[in-house]
Every structure is written in structure tokens, then in C-alpha cells.
Design an enzyme around this catalytic site. Structure first.
Site, PDB file in Angstrom:
ATOM      1  N   HIS A   1      -8.968   7.212   3.109  1.00  5.86           N
ATOM      2  CA  HIS A   1      -8.426   8.576   3.174  1.00  5.86           C
ATOM      3  C   HIS A   1      -9.540   9.573   2.950  1.00  5.86           C
ATOM      4  O   HIS A   1     -10.502   9.307   2.225  1.00  5.86           O
ATOM      5  CB  HIS A   1      -7.292   8.778   2.159  1.00  5.86           C
ATOM      6  CG  HIS A   1      -7.665   8.442   0.749  1.00  5.86           C
ATOM      7  ND1 HIS A   1      -7.686   7.149   0.287  1.00  5.86           N
ATOM      8  CD2 HIS A   1      -8.029   9.222  -0.292  1.00  5.86           C
ATOM      9  CE1 HIS A   1      -8.029   7.141  -1.000  1.00  5.86           C
ATOM     10  NE2 HIS A   1      -8.262   8.404  -1.378  1.00  5.86           N
TER      11      HIS A   1
ATOM     12  N   HIS B   1      -6.537   2.589   0.658  1.00  5.46           N
ATOM     13  CA  HIS B   1      -6.248   2.847   2.073  1.00  5.46           C
ATOM     14  C   HIS B   1      -7.163   4.024   2.413  1.00  5.46           C
ATOM     15  O   HIS B   1      -7.049   5.090   1.781  1.00  5.46           O
ATOM     16  CB  HIS B   1      -4.768   3.196   2.258  1.00  5.46           C
ATOM     17  CG  HIS B   1      -4.354   3.447   3.675  1.00  5.46           C
ATOM     18  ND1 HIS B   1      -3.308   2.767   4.289  1.00  5.46           N
ATOM     19  CD2 HIS B   1      -4.824   4.309   4.612  1.00  5.46           C
ATOM     20  CE1 HIS B   1      -3.154   3.211   5.531  1.00  5.46           C
ATOM     21  NE2 HIS B   1      -4.071   4.151   5.752  1.00  5.46           N
TER      22      HIS B   1
ATOM     23  N   CYS C   1       0.507   3.297   3.220  1.00  4.45           N
ATOM     24  CA  CYS C   1       1.256   2.690   4.331  1.00  4.45           C
ATOM     25  C   CYS C   1       2.737   3.042   4.209  1.00  4.45           C
ATOM     26  O   CYS C   1       3.398   3.346   5.217  1.00  4.45           O
ATOM     27  CB  CYS C   1       1.063   1.173   4.349  1.00  4.45           C
ATOM     28  SG  CYS C   1      -0.549   0.626   4.962  1.00  4.45           S
TER      29      CYS C   1
ATOM     30  N   ASP D   1      -1.790  16.387  -1.026  1.00  2.69           N
ATOM     31  CA  ASP D   1      -2.035  15.514  -2.175  1.00  2.69           C
ATOM     32  C   ASP D   1      -1.018  15.825  -3.272  1.00  2.69           C
ATOM     33  O   ASP D   1      -0.701  16.983  -3.544  1.00  2.69           O
ATOM     34  CB  ASP D   1      -3.458  15.721  -2.690  1.00  2.69           C
ATOM     35  CG  ASP D   1      -3.896  14.626  -3.634  1.00  2.69           C
ATOM     36  OD1 ASP D   1      -4.763  13.820  -3.239  1.00  2.69           O
ATOM     37  OD2 ASP D   1      -3.373  14.564  -4.777  1.00  2.69           O
TER      38      ASP D   1
ATOM     39  N   ASN E   1     -13.680   8.745  -1.129  1.00  2.47           N
ATOM     40  CA  ASN E   1     -14.140   7.926  -2.243  1.00  2.47           C
ATOM     41  C   ASN E   1     -14.084   6.472  -1.804  1.00  2.47           C
ATOM     42  O   ASN E   1     -13.065   6.014  -1.286  1.00  2.47           O
ATOM     43  CB  ASN E   1     -13.257   8.147  -3.469  1.00  2.47           C
ATOM     44  CG  ASN E   1     -13.392   9.559  -4.015  1.00  2.47           C
ATOM     45  OD1 ASN E   1     -14.480  10.130  -3.993  1.00  2.47           O
ATOM     46  ND2 ASN E   1     -12.300  10.135  -4.485  1.00  2.47           N
TER      47      ASN E   1
ATOM     48  N   CYS F   1       0.837  -1.212   0.000  1.00  6.44           N
ATOM     49  CA  CYS F   1       0.000   0.000   0.000  1.00  6.44           C
ATOM     50  C   CYS F   1       0.865   1.253   0.000  1.00  6.44           C
ATOM     51  O   CYS F   1       1.717   1.445   0.872  1.00  6.44           O
ATOM     52  CB  CYS F   1      -0.921  -0.023   1.224  1.00  6.44           C
ATOM     53  SG  CYS F   1      -1.808   1.516   1.470  1.00  6.44           S
TER      54      CYS F   1
ATOM     55  N   GLY G   1     -14.500   6.294  -7.759  1.00  7.11           N
ATOM     56  CA  GLY G   1     -13.197   6.744  -8.239  1.00  7.11           C
ATOM     57  C   GLY G   1     -12.073   6.557  -7.247  1.00  7.11           C
ATOM     58  O   GLY G   1     -11.042   7.230  -7.343  1.00  7.11           O
TER      59      GLY G   1
ATOM     60  N   HIS H   1      -3.846   0.157   8.410  1.00  7.38           N
ATOM     61  CA  HIS H   1      -4.410  -0.055   7.076  1.00  7.38           C
ATOM     62  C   HIS H   1      -5.872  -0.479   7.157  1.00  7.38           C
ATOM     63  O   HIS H   1      -6.192  -1.546   7.659  1.00  7.38           O
ATOM     64  CB  HIS H   1      -3.608  -1.104   6.301  1.00  7.38           C
ATOM     65  CG  HIS H   1      -4.086  -1.247   4.891  1.00  7.38           C
ATOM     66  ND1 HIS H   1      -3.689  -0.403   3.883  1.00  7.38           N
ATOM     67  CD2 HIS H   1      -4.987  -2.094   4.335  1.00  7.38           C
ATOM     68  CE1 HIS H   1      -4.292  -0.742   2.754  1.00  7.38           C
ATOM     69  NE2 HIS H   1      -5.092  -1.770   3.006  1.00  7.38           N
TER      70      HIS H   1
HETATM   71  P1  DGP Z   1      -8.738   8.670  -4.456  1.00 10.15           P
HETATM   72  O1  DGP Z   1      -9.090   8.900  -5.895  1.00 10.15           O
HETATM   73  O2  DGP Z   1      -9.822   9.162  -3.531  1.00 10.15           O
HETATM   74  O3  DGP Z   1      -8.307   7.258  -4.177  1.00 10.15           O
HETATM   75  O4  DGP Z   1      -7.514   9.638  -4.172  1.00 10.15           O
HETATM   76  C1  DGP Z   1      -6.188   9.239  -4.068  1.00 10.15           C
HETATM   77  C2  DGP Z   1      -5.362  10.488  -3.980  1.00 10.15           C
HETATM   78  O5  DGP Z   1      -4.061  10.125  -3.565  1.00 10.15           O
HETATM   79  C3  DGP Z   1      -5.209  11.263  -5.283  1.00 10.15           C
HETATM   80  O6  DGP Z   1      -5.812  12.544  -5.122  1.00 10.15           O
HETATM   81  C4  DGP Z   1      -3.719  11.380  -5.501  1.00 10.15           C
HETATM   82  C5  DGP Z   1      -3.141  11.004  -4.152  1.00 10.15           C
HETATM   83  N1  DGP Z   1      -1.882  10.313  -4.222  1.00 10.15           N
HETATM   84  C6  DGP Z   1      -1.640   9.128  -4.872  1.00 10.15           C
HETATM   85  N2  DGP Z   1      -0.359   8.757  -4.715  1.00 10.15           N
HETATM   86  C7  DGP Z   1       0.206   9.715  -3.924  1.00 10.15           C
HETATM   87  C8  DGP Z   1       1.535   9.880  -3.404  1.00 10.15           C
HETATM   88  O7  DGP Z   1       2.444   9.084  -3.614  1.00 10.15           O
HETATM   89  N3  DGP Z   1       1.755  10.988  -2.643  1.00 10.15           N
HETATM   90  C9  DGP Z   1       0.764  11.900  -2.376  1.00 10.15           C
HETATM   91  N4  DGP Z   1       1.087  12.965  -1.634  1.00 10.15           N
HETATM   92  N5  DGP Z   1      -0.485  11.762  -2.849  1.00 10.15           N
HETATM   93  C10 DGP Z   1      -0.751  10.684  -3.616  1.00 10.15           C
END
Ligand code: DGP
Length: 120
Positions: free
Chosen positions: A106, A104, A14, A37, A93, A11, A99, A53
Site C-alpha cells: 500500500h 498488503h 483484501c 486511512d 513501508n 488479509c 513500520g 495480494h
Molecule cells: P503501514 O504502517 O504502512 O502498514 O500502514 C497501515 C495503515 O493501514 C495504517 O495507517 C492504518 C491503516 N489501516 C489499518 N487497518 C485499516 C482498516 O481496517 N481500514 C482503514 N481504512 N485503514 C486501515
């Protein structure tokens, strides 16, 4: 009291929590971690995650439900810390149709722009 943390070795969140992947930390406590993000959808875009997790909000149950309260307590703290006095949106989400790309749990905090009343 802090939970015994469970990690998923595959993950990405994680790995961020453990510091194996860098992140811009906004907040941390025993059970929650928050970071910016990587692909912001608003001027302020913060992700708040449980350290243990949990795949999505579909996996909240009587045993781990306290985490939801801790996350929302952290969200209110972060909003004050970030000065989000004009308001903010909190989104989680859950599953493919919503989407969800990272499995994990969030919560997105989005702010810094007038978003209007429509959600979609
Ligand atoms: P969701 O679509 O709700 O699963 O959003 C996942 C979010 O996680 C997306 O807005 C981009 C963010 N994200 C994915 N990988 C990483 C990462 O490696 N670092 C950071 N800071 N954000 C990430």
C-alpha cells in the site's frame, strides 16, 4: 487487461477490496483500490493498494511490476481529484524496520499540511 486477482483470506486489505470490511472509497479501477486511512496522520491520508495480494514492495518482480505503474497513475489521478495542488507525500513501508503493519502492498498519500524536508 485486468489481472486474475489473488486474495489472501486473512488479509485485512483484501477484505476491504472485496467489500467484506467497509471503507471510504476514493478511487477504484481494474487493478487498484484507494480508500481513506482509518487513523489519519495528516488532513488528507489515503491508501492506494493493488487489488491482487502482494505483501510489500519487496515482492515486486518482472511479472507484476506493471502494478507499480498503475498505482502511480492512480495516485496522480487521485491527487487531481482531491485538489492536492499544494503537493503531497507518497510513502510505502516495507517490512518491520519501516513500520509496515498491514502486509498488503500500500502507498500512503499524505497532504493538507506543510511537511517540511525531513522524512524522519
Ligand atoms: P503501514 O504502517 O504502512 O502498514 O500502514 C497501515 C495503515 O493501514 C495504517 O495507517 C492504518 C491503516 N489501516 C489499518 N487497518 C485499516 C482498516 O481496517 N481500514 C482503514 N481504512 N485503514 C486501515
Amino acid at each position: 487487461m485486468a489481472d486474475v486477482l489473488r486474495y489472501d483470506k486473512d488479509c485485512i486489505f483484501c477484505k476491504i477490496i472485496k467489500g467484506e470490511i467497509p471503507s471510504t472509497k476514493v478511487y477504484e479501477d481494474e487493478n487498484c483500490y484507494a480508500f481513506r486511512d482509518i487513523n489519519p496522520q495528516a488532513p488528507v491520508h489515503i491508501l492506494v493498494v493493488p487489488k491482487t495480494h502482494i505483501a510489500s514492495c519487496a515482492d515486486i518482480d518482472a511479472e507484476n511490476a506493471h502494478i507499480a505503474g498503475e498505482i502511480f497513475t492512480a495516485i496522480a489521478f487521485i491527487a487531481r481529484q482531491e485538489g492536492l495542488d499544494g503537493g503531497y507525500r507518497v510513502i510505502t513501508n516495507c517490512g518491520e524496520d519501516a513500520g509496515q503493519t498491514v502486509h498488503h502492498l500500500h502507498f500512503h498519500i499524505l497532504a493538507g499540511v506543510k511537511m517540511g524536508e525531513r522524512l524522519l
